[in-house]
Design an enzyme around this catalytic site. Structure first.
Site, PDB file in Angstrom:
ATOM      1  CG  ASP A  23      -1.954   1.133   1.165  1.00 18.83           C
ATOM      2  OD1 ASP A  23      -1.736   2.114   0.416  1.00 18.83           O
ATOM      3  OD2 ASP A  23      -2.971   1.036   1.862  1.00 18.83           O
TER       4      ASP A  23
ATOM      5  N   GLY B  47      -5.095   1.789   8.014  1.00 16.13           N
ATOM      6  CA  GLY B  47      -6.102   1.083   8.790  1.00 16.13           C
ATOM      7  C   GLY B  47      -5.835  -0.410   8.853  1.00 16.13           C
TER       8      GLY B  47
ATOM      9  CG  HIS C  94      -0.712   5.426   4.862  1.00 20.63           C
ATOM     10  ND1 HIS C  94      -1.677   5.674   5.808  1.00 20.63           N
ATOM     11  CD2 HIS C  94      -1.361   4.888   3.794  1.00 20.63           C
ATOM     12  CE1 HIS C  94      -2.862   5.286   5.343  1.00 20.63           C
ATOM     13  NE2 HIS C  94      -2.695   4.813   4.130  1.00 20.63           N
TER      14      HIS C  94
ATOM     15  CB  ILE D  51      -3.003   8.695   9.375  1.00 20.05           C
ATOM     16  CG1 ILE D  51      -3.493   8.369   7.949  1.00 20.05           C
ATOM     17  CG2 ILE D  51      -3.370  10.112   9.771  1.00 20.05           C
ATOM     18  CD1 ILE D  51      -5.012   8.407   7.793  1.00 20.05           C
TER      19      ILE D  51
END
Length: 284
Positions: A187, A210, A192, A207
C-alpha cells in the site's frame, strides 16, 4: 452516474495469479509490530523462517492487495479516489495460509449499498490454490457523495460490547516508522508517508494504514487469548472507526465468548479515541 450498481455487481470477476514466500510473510509481520523482543520464542514464530506461521490478516496484502485495486476499476465503477474511504474489512479463512504459496485471486463487486450521502462498495476477493479455497476477503469501501441512487441500504454491522469488564486488555505501541515499514507490503498511498500529502488530506502528519491497525490487533488477540496459535482463527472482521498516528499506543480490549472474541481498539494518547469498532474474531 459514476457508479452503476447493477453493472458493477453483474460484472465478471477479475482473476490474477498471486504468489508469496517467507520473505513476504516476514515483512508483513514486521509491518504489524512483530519481533519485539527480537529473541522472544513467541515472536520468532512471526520472524524466523524455520519457525514461521502466517497471521491470517496476511490475506489482505497477499499479491500486494490487488483485489481491492481490481474492484475499484470494475465495470460500472467510475469514482474519484480522493472520495474513497476504507470503512471495514473482514477475512474468512477456509484453512491456514501456507508460508509459501501460489493462488488464483478472483475479485468482484459483491454488493453496492446506498447510505444516503455515500455509497458502499463491498469488494470481495477469493483466493484458491490447487488444494481448494484459501480465504475470502471483503473490503467495505465508502465512496463519499455517491449515495442517494435508491439502492438497498445494506446490513448494519454495529454490535454491542458485553456489559462487563474486558477479559483482557493489552497495549501495543506503534513505532514512529511503522507506516513506512507496513507500506512495503504493497500500500504505497503517500498519505501514510508524505507530510505534505497528509496536510492536503486534512491531517497534520501522516497516518497509519487502517489495515496495519487491523493486523496489529489480530496479532494481539492471537497472542493473548488463542495461545499464539494462528490456525485457530476462523474469521476476523472490523469497522474502521478512527485514525492512528505513528508513535501512538493502541489499547486492545477483549471479551471472550464461546468461539468468538469481541474487541475494541482505542488510541491511548487521545483519550481512548476509537480506532477499531464492531470487531469480532471467531475461532476454533
Amino acid at each position: 452516474m459514476p457508479i452503476d450498481a447493477a453493472k458493477a455487481v453483474a460484472a465478471e470477476p477479475r482473476s490474477a495469479e498471486i504468489a508469496w514466500d517467507h520473505k513476504d510473510v516476514q515483512l508483513y509481520h514486521l509491518g504489524v509490530g512483530a519481533g519485539v523482543p527480537a529473541t522472544d520464542p513467541d515472536e520468532l514464530r512471526y520472524t524466523l523462517e524455520s519457525r514461521l506461521h502466517v497471521l491470517p490478516s496476511f490475506a489482505t496484502v497477499a499479491g500486494a492487495g490487488m483485489g481491492v485495486v481490481g474492484g475499484l476499476s470494475a465495470p460500472g465503477v467510475e469514482i474519484n479516489l480522493a472520495s474513497v474511504l476504507h470503512g471495514g474489512q473482514s477475512v474468512t479463512l477456509h484453512r491456514p495460509i501456507p508460508v509459501r504459496g501460489r493462488a488464483v485471486s478472483s475479485s468482484r463487486v459483491a454488493a453496492v449499498y446506498d447510505k444516503g450521502k455515500a455509497a458502499v462498495l463491498v469488494l470481495r476477493t477469493e483466493a484458491s490454490d490447487d488444494d481448494g479455497p484459501l480465504w475470502t476477503s471483503d473490503a467495505q469501501i465508502f465512496v463519499r457523495g455517491e449515495g442517494g441512487f435508491g439502492g438497498e441500504r445494506g446490513p448494519s454491522v454495529r454490535t454491542e460490547l458485553p456489559d462487563r469488564d474486558p477479559d483482557r486488555t493489552v497495549e501495543r505501541p506503534v513505532r514512529e516508522d511503522q507506516a513506512l515499514l507496513y507500506r512495503l507490503s504493497g500500500d504505497w498511498n503517500p498519505l501514510h508517508a508524505d507530510p505534505e500529502f497528509a496536510k492536503l488530506a486534512g491531517f497534520d502528519r501522516p497516518i497509519l494504514h487502517g489495515l496495519c491497525s487491523y493486523g496489529i490487533t489480530l496479532k494481539a488477540v492471537v497472542d493473548t487469548l488463542l495461545d499464539g496459535d494462528v490456525t485457530r482463527v476462523r474469521s476476523y472482521g472490523t469497522r474502521f472507526a478512527g485514525i492512528v498516528f505513528p508513535g501512538e499506543t493502541l489499547r486492545v480490549r477483549m471479551w471472550r465468548g464461546d468461539g468468538r472474541i469481541q474487541v475494541a481498539v482505542t488510541a491511548v494518547e487521545r483519550d481512548d479515541a476509537p480506532v477499531l469498532a464492531d470487531t469480532l474474531v471467531t475461532y476454533a
